[in-house]
Scaffold this motif. Structure first.
Motif, short mmCIF file in Angstrom:
data_model
loop_
_atom_site.label_atom_id
_atom_site.label_comp_id
_atom_site.label_asym_id
_atom_site.label_seq_id
_atom_site.Cartn_x
_atom_site.Cartn_y
_atom_site.Cartn_z
N THR A 22 1.63 19.85 1.14
CA THR A 22 0.18 19.65 1.31
C THR A 22 -0.30 20.18 2.66
N LYS A 23 0.61 20.81 3.41
CA LYS A 23 0.23 21.35 4.71
C LYS A 23 -0.91 22.35 4.54
N GLY A 24 -1.91 22.22 5.39
CA GLY A 24 -3.07 23.09 5.30
C GLY A 24 -4.22 22.47 4.52
N THR A 25 -3.96 21.35 3.87
CA THR A 25 -5.03 20.65 3.16
C THR A 25 -6.10 20.21 4.16
N GLY A 54 -3.25 4.77 -0.79
CA GLY A 54 -3.84 5.38 0.39
C GLY A 54 -3.68 6.89 0.41
N THR A 55 -4.62 7.56 1.05
CA THR A 55 -4.58 9.02 1.18
C THR A 55 -3.98 9.43 2.52
N THR A 56 -3.25 8.54 3.12
CA THR A 56 -2.72 8.64 4.47
C THR A 56 -1.98 9.93 4.77
N MET A 57 -1.16 10.40 3.84
CA MET A 57 -0.23 11.49 4.12
C MET A 57 -0.76 12.87 3.73
N ALA A 58 -1.99 12.97 3.30
CA ALA A 58 -2.56 14.27 2.95
C ALA A 58 -2.45 15.21 4.14
N SER A 59 -1.88 16.36 3.92
CA SER A 59 -1.64 17.44 4.90
C SER A 59 -0.39 17.22 5.73
N MET A 88 0.84 -1.20 0.00
CA MET A 88 0.00 0.00 0.00
C MET A 88 0.88 1.24 0.00
N ALA A 89 0.53 2.21 -0.82
CA ALA A 89 1.26 3.47 -0.94
C ALA A 89 0.58 4.54 -0.09
N ASP A 90 1.30 5.05 0.90
CA ASP A 90 0.80 6.17 1.69
C ASP A 90 1.18 7.47 0.99
N CYS A 91 0.18 8.15 0.42
CA CYS A 91 0.43 9.32 -0.44
C CYS A 91 -0.16 10.58 0.19
N SER A 92 0.34 11.73 -0.28
CA SER A 92 -0.14 13.00 0.27
C SER A 92 -0.94 13.83 -0.74
N CYS A 93 -0.92 13.42 -2.00
CA CYS A 93 -1.64 14.19 -3.02
C CYS A 93 -2.00 13.27 -4.19
N ILE A 94 -2.82 13.77 -5.07
CA ILE A 94 -3.29 12.98 -6.21
C ILE A 94 -2.13 12.56 -7.09
N GLU A 95 -1.23 13.47 -7.37
CA GLU A 95 -0.08 13.17 -8.22
C GLU A 95 0.71 11.97 -7.70
N GLU A 96 0.95 11.95 -6.39
CA GLU A 96 1.70 10.83 -5.80
C GLU A 96 0.92 9.53 -5.89
N GLY A 97 -0.39 9.61 -5.70
CA GLY A 97 -1.20 8.40 -5.80
C GLY A 97 -1.17 7.80 -7.19
N LEU A 98 -1.26 8.65 -8.20
CA LEU A 98 -1.22 8.17 -9.58
C LEU A 98 0.15 7.58 -9.91
N ILE A 110 -8.57 17.86 5.76
CA ILE A 110 -8.77 16.42 5.78
C ILE A 110 -10.00 16.08 6.62
N PRO A 111 -10.71 15.03 6.24
CA PRO A 111 -10.45 14.07 5.17
C PRO A 111 -10.47 14.73 3.79
N ASP A 112 -9.57 14.31 2.92
CA ASP A 112 -9.50 14.87 1.58
C ASP A 112 -10.36 14.00 0.64
N PHE A 113 -11.64 14.29 0.65
CA PHE A 113 -12.57 13.48 -0.14
C PHE A 113 -12.33 13.61 -1.63
N ASN A 114 -11.89 14.78 -2.07
CA ASN A 114 -11.60 14.96 -3.49
C ASN A 114 -10.44 14.07 -3.93
N MET A 115 -9.40 14.00 -3.09
CA MET A 115 -8.27 13.13 -3.39
C MET A 115 -8.73 11.67 -3.48
N MET A 116 -9.55 11.26 -2.52
CA MET A 116 -10.06 9.89 -2.52
C MET A 116 -10.82 9.59 -3.82
N LYS A 117 -11.76 10.47 -4.15
CA LYS A 117 -12.62 10.25 -5.33
C LYS A 117 -11.81 10.26 -6.62
N THR A 118 -10.88 11.20 -6.73
CA THR A 118 -10.07 11.30 -7.95
C THR A 118 -9.20 10.06 -8.14
#
Length: 228
Positions: free
Chosen positions: A162-165, A152-157, A131-141, A167-175
């Motif tokens: 990504t500080k200040g994002t 995973g969206t684990t590292m968002a913010s 499993m990849a713990d990512c902080s943004c959409i680019e990293e997830g892709l 969370i939960p980052d639903f847009n990141m999850m959906k994308t």
């Protein structure tokens, strides 16, 4: 269980993160095993746990799939979730179903990017779920492209960029559900049952909740802050 059976077992469910670092009141492999058992009795479909020691104790009392990590800090490096092959080896030796690691664009302790490091990991453990713990959409892709099994969206913010994002980052999850082509694990900042349901409604395979369930010091602080 084979890998597909593991994924089916956690589909649509709640994974509870049972972790306590050395500076936390509940730091104890035994206590984490009881936390995991309580989560199992409450209906969790999986556990996320830190260190081979905790995972070994947890697996004595529950048969749920476990997402294993090792948090290890190395001088001069911001990556601390399963950062080197040593931590991967330690987790693999426990027989853990899924191994998660930081898959952000930050360099590993030896200076290598995630793609180069993960190529070596995959060659050594071709049949392991990662499993990849990512902080943004680019990293997830990117993690999906280089062969991670779950995103995973684990590292968002939690990264500087990504500080200040919120969370939960639903847009990141959906994308990531729509574009990565891999199962997505929704994680990070889920505090309420309503947020858990919203996370799963993005199409995520499963969702992880940790602090809101298993970290009483932080839960207490949240309540105290509300009345101050």
């Amino acid at each position: 269980m084979n890998n597909q059976e593991i994924l089916e077992r956690i589909r649509g469910g709640l994974i509870v993160s049972c972790q306590a670092l050395e500076d936390e009141p509940l730091h104890s492999s035994y206590i984490m095993s009881r936390m995991a058992f309580a989560a199992y009795e409450g209906g969790a479909v999986g556990i996320r746990a830190n260190t081979a020691e905790d995972i070994t104790e947890i697996r004595k009392v529950v048969s749920l799939p476990v997402i294993g990590i090792v948090k290890q800090v190395y001088d001069g490096c911001d990556v601390y979730i399963t950062p080197t092959m040593k931590e991967v080896d330690d987790l693999a030796a426990t027989g853990v179903e899924i191994i998660a690691m930081d898959a952000t664009k930050r360099p590993r302790p030896d200076g290598r990017p995630i793609a180069e490091f993960f190529r070596e990991v995959r060659a050594k453990y071709p049949d392991q779920l990662f499993m990849a713990d990512c902080s943004c959409i680019e990293e997830g892709l990117h993690a999906a492209e280089i062969g991670f099994d779950l995103i995973g969206t684990t590292m968002a913010s939690y990264t500087p960029y990504t500080k200040g994002t919120s969370i939960p980052d639903f847009n990141m999850m959906k994308t990531l559900v729509e574009k990565s082509g891999k199962p997505v694990i929704a994680e990070g900042g889920i505090w309420s049952p309503a947020e858990l349901k919203q996370a799963l409604d993005t199409g995520a395979l499963a969702a992880v909740v940790g602090t809101a369930i298993t970290r009483p010091r932080e839960i207490t602080r949240r309540y105290v802050e509300a009345i101050q």
